[in-house]
Design an enzyme around this catalytic site. Sequence first.
Site, PDB file in Angstrom:
ATOM      1  N   LYS A  25     -15.364   6.522  10.708  1.00 22.46           N
ATOM      2  CA  LYS A  25     -15.376   5.059  10.892  1.00 22.46           C
ATOM      3  C   LYS A  25     -14.077   4.612  11.555  1.00 22.46           C
ATOM      4  CE  LYS A  25     -14.225   2.703   7.390  1.00 22.46           C
ATOM      5  NZ  LYS A  25     -13.789   1.771   6.357  1.00 22.46           N
ATOM      6  N   ARG A  30     -11.577   2.271  16.288  1.00 20.05           N
ATOM      7  CA  ARG A  30     -10.392   2.260  17.156  1.00 20.05           C
ATOM      8  C   ARG A  30     -10.794   2.572  18.593  1.00 20.05           C
ATOM      9  NH1 ARG A  30      -8.352   3.751  12.264  1.00 20.05           N
ATOM     10  NH2 ARG A  30      -6.136   3.588  11.745  1.00 20.05           N
ATOM     11  N   ASP A  52     -20.096  -1.045   9.729  1.00 13.74           N
ATOM     12  CA  ASP A  52     -18.807  -1.445  10.290  1.00 13.74           C
ATOM     13  C   ASP A  52     -18.736  -1.260  11.809  1.00 13.74           C
ATOM     14  OD1 ASP A  52     -18.255  -1.966   7.696  1.00 13.74           O
ATOM     15  OD2 ASP A  52     -16.322  -0.917   7.659  1.00 13.74           O
ATOM     16  N   ASN A  95     -17.714  -6.636   6.331  1.00 21.25           N
ATOM     17  CA  ASN A  95     -16.609  -6.244   5.444  1.00 21.25           C
ATOM     18  C   ASN A  95     -15.782  -5.171   6.135  1.00 21.25           C
ATOM     19  OD1 ASN A  95     -15.021  -6.268   3.192  1.00 21.25           O
ATOM     20  ND2 ASN A  95     -16.412  -5.051   1.918  1.00 21.25           N
ATOM     21  N   ASP A 329      -8.129   7.290   0.720  1.00 26.19           N
ATOM     22  CA  ASP A 329      -9.577   7.130   0.552  1.00 26.19           C
ATOM     23  C   ASP A 329     -10.198   8.348  -0.129  1.00 26.19           C
ATOM     24  OD1 ASP A 329      -9.490   4.665   1.620  1.00 26.19           O
ATOM     25  OD2 ASP A 329     -10.299   5.222   3.588  1.00 26.19           O
ATOM     26  N   GLU A 357     -12.309  -2.319  -0.415  1.00 25.85           N
ATOM     27  CA  GLU A 357     -13.606  -2.987  -0.519  1.00 25.85           C
ATOM     28  C   GLU A 357     -13.748  -3.701  -1.860  1.00 25.85           C
ATOM     29  OE1 GLU A 357     -12.945  -0.409   1.104  1.00 25.85           O
ATOM     30  OE2 GLU A 357     -14.271  -0.122   2.819  1.00 25.85           O
ATOM     31  N   ARG A 360     -10.294  -0.839  -6.374  1.00 23.47           N
ATOM     32  CA  ARG A 360     -10.842   0.501  -6.643  1.00 23.47           C
ATOM     33  C   ARG A 360     -10.258   1.147  -7.892  1.00 23.47           C
ATOM     34  NH1 ARG A 360     -11.302   2.982  -0.458  1.00 23.47           N
ATOM     35  NH2 ARG A 360     -13.416   2.217  -0.113  1.00 23.47           N
ATOM     36  N   HIS A 404     -18.823   1.712  -0.557  1.00 17.25           N
ATOM     37  CA  HIS A 404     -19.444   2.996  -0.194  1.00 17.25           C
ATOM     38  C   HIS A 404     -18.807   4.180  -0.908  1.00 17.25           C
ATOM     39  CE1 HIS A 404     -16.264   3.483   3.177  1.00 17.25           C
ATOM     40  NE2 HIS A 404     -15.919   2.494   2.417  1.00 17.25           N
ATOM     41  N   ARG A 405     -17.487   4.152  -1.037  1.00 15.10           N
ATOM     42  CA  ARG A 405     -16.829   5.337  -1.617  1.00 15.10           C
ATOM     43  C   ARG A 405     -17.081   5.456  -3.119  1.00 15.10           C
ATOM     44  NH1 ARG A 405     -15.089   7.709   2.447  1.00 15.10           N
ATOM     45  NH2 ARG A 405     -14.175   6.571   4.164  1.00 15.10           N
ATOM     46  N   LYS A 432     -21.867   1.692   5.077  1.00 11.52           N
ATOM     47  CA  LYS A 432     -20.599   1.329   5.729  1.00 11.52           C
ATOM     48  C   LYS A 432     -20.029   2.504   6.536  1.00 11.52           C
ATOM     49  CE  LYS A 432     -16.164  -0.734   4.364  1.00 11.52           C
ATOM     50  NZ  LYS A 432     -16.109  -1.901   5.215  1.00 11.52           N
TER      51      LYS A 432
END
Length: 671
Positions: A25, A30, A52, A95, A329, A357, A360, A404-405, A432
């Site tokens: 992502k 980028r 995204d 998001n 992440d 998001e 966490r 998502h994670r 995402k």
Amino acid sequence: MYSTAFLDLPPLRQASGSVQLPGSKSISNRVLLLAALSEGTTEVHDLLASDDTRVMLDALRALGCGVHEAGGGVACITGLGGRRPASPAKLFLGNAGTAMRPLTAALALLGGEYELSGIPRMHERPIGDLVDALRQLGCRIDCLGSEGYPPLRIDHEGGLPPLRLDAPIRVRGDVSSQFLTALLLALPLVAQEQDVVIEVVGALISRPYIHITLELLARFGIAVRHDDWQRFVIPAGSQYRSPGQIHVEADASSASYFIAAGAMAAGLDGQKPLKILGVGLDSIQGDIRFVEAAQAMGARVAGGPGWLEVGRGAWPLKAIDLDCNHIPDAAMTLAVMALYADGVTTLRNIASWRVKETDRIAAMACELRKLGATVEEGPDWLSVAPLPRAADWRAASIHTYDDHRVAMCFSLAAFNPAGLPVRIEDPRCVGKTFPDYFEALFAVAQTPPERIPVICIDGPTASGKGTVAAQVAQQLGYHFLDSGAMYRTAALAAMRAGIAIEAQHEPRLAELARHLPVRFEGGRIWLAGDDITDAIRTEEAGMNASRVSALPAVRQALVALQLGFRRLPGLVADGRDMGTVIFPAAPLKVFLTASAAVRAERRHKQLISKGISATISDLRADLEARDARDASRSASPLKAAEDALLLDNSLLTIDEAVAQVVAWWQARQPF
Ligand SMILES: Nc1ncnc2c1ncn2[C@@H]1O[C@H](COP(=O)(O)OP(=O)(O)O)[C@@H](O)[C@H]1O
Ligand SMILES: Nc1ccn([C@H]2C[C@H](O)[C@@H](COP(=O)(O)OP(=O)(O)O)O2)c(=O)n1
């Protein structure tokens, strides 16, 4: 992608085979922005298809860039190359932090009038440090809600004010490295007459993401120098130059779930380790260093350019105490691996988790506790104690916070030693970054067939079995087996082969059924190369199916084909003997009936709607004849299993019948 309200993962035991990961992502968005700022067209390969990147592509279109999605993960972006973007424009960025931050910086430096907004959570994610840095430069940006948060308005309608580029631009580096990334991606636009200097205030977190930014800028012709990651210089005369073609690496953070699955459940009993394709030890992404953390916990990892192989080493896993600043992440995955470790695992320096998001740290602590774990949390750390005994695990319904994670890393709890299922709420949130995450997991995860749930719906013709079963399957994200279609196909194949459906031909008919070249794909049914979806639905085909299905050898020949439908994450099977013969240990069996009058009427409507004429009285006579044959045959006759729940839906709507079956199912779940 699963768009169900929840997805129940059966207990999983092993992982093997290979998995191809989707594009990153961070790299995708980028690259899209850099391509949009360049002169000429850039062909972007292996672009991630996700929520995204979707909002980014839509935004670039709205800004006047050429966007051509060629399919197969290829997008061709024709950049602005010095042109001004379309203005005014309102951009909705969902998001996607990776779209909001760099677009804010780029549009603020390009002039024009823009509004950038997102979903409510996006409006709670701070952007004040970036806005401050841009205001220092002279840009006019307003926060339309709370100060320091989106939605934002950029207002350079009267032209871009003179920018103060002589002094270094100062930006905080300790909340999110995305602010610095945004400036690095956008400031080459104005580094014309003089060098532009950025100074990071405070310690820079998530440095690996800045590394990705610099690598990609270099691919687009911008050579940024830096002194120890605190001072960055964009040289005068910078110009974005499209590399023509660029490949997006697979997402190293997405790899973490499979690295973990490999460490926990691959390479057992002499099996090969789990192969992960698309990202390897040469990755430019910082999260590839998750490999080191997994190795510290005991994983056996081999790898090369674009691939990894992971198997279980130490078991239980080894507890670790780790500064996770370099893998923010992927580190979430470690928190779930910690459940399988030999002591308390502590993850430190993870303050950035609080502004992702969702918060966490709080989310992980809360959901891990639901599984039975003892968890402690601090402002920037989390510690997780493993469950001492298998009996301490609890079946949990995991709330996923539109993150998502959270969804992906908690799927790893399904490898629990207690053999408990795990419910993932709102599985769609993986869209995402990894829309097909669960499909990929199910393709490499294994479990004994008896652990894969089956719901059987048997009953007489036209009682609504097929309709109800298909909808129940859809609501639960399960596979659907229309066993009647197999008998219908076998009968059609016999007719086409010129074999009369008679007892004397039983061996030949069985041989035909055993090697039936049938494929079920996307709601269509194929016999060899022929689409027979409609051909098998006639009343005649139904009657022939009933006749062929009375032959025991034919029934036997079709057993393996039917059992093959029992795949992760579960199955809803409709027919006559699903609960009595094919899946006798199924955890839910429903016998669906309706009065003969109602069924004849339903079949009549069904046929009329397809343009086939019939009379209700003929249909009723036919269906009663078929019921009689199906119920009186010696082999697997139509009857309710002893433990089946009876549902007469004569007076119910389809939705009511479906709701009743789902309610029975839910009542049997441990969540
Ligand atoms: N509860 C119900 N109320 C009204 N119509 C129904 C109901 N259930 C099914 N039907 C309709 O009846 C017809 C026959 O259903 P189908 O699922 O093909 O039955 P089966 O698989 O048992 O032969 C379909 O047109 C379907 O839409
Ligand atoms: N599991 C099954 C499914 C169908 N059959 C036979 C009996 C049925 O009359 C035919 C056709 O089944 P199908 O479910 O397609 O028929 P209906 O849609 O209920 O009319 O196949 C069976 O014997 N066992």
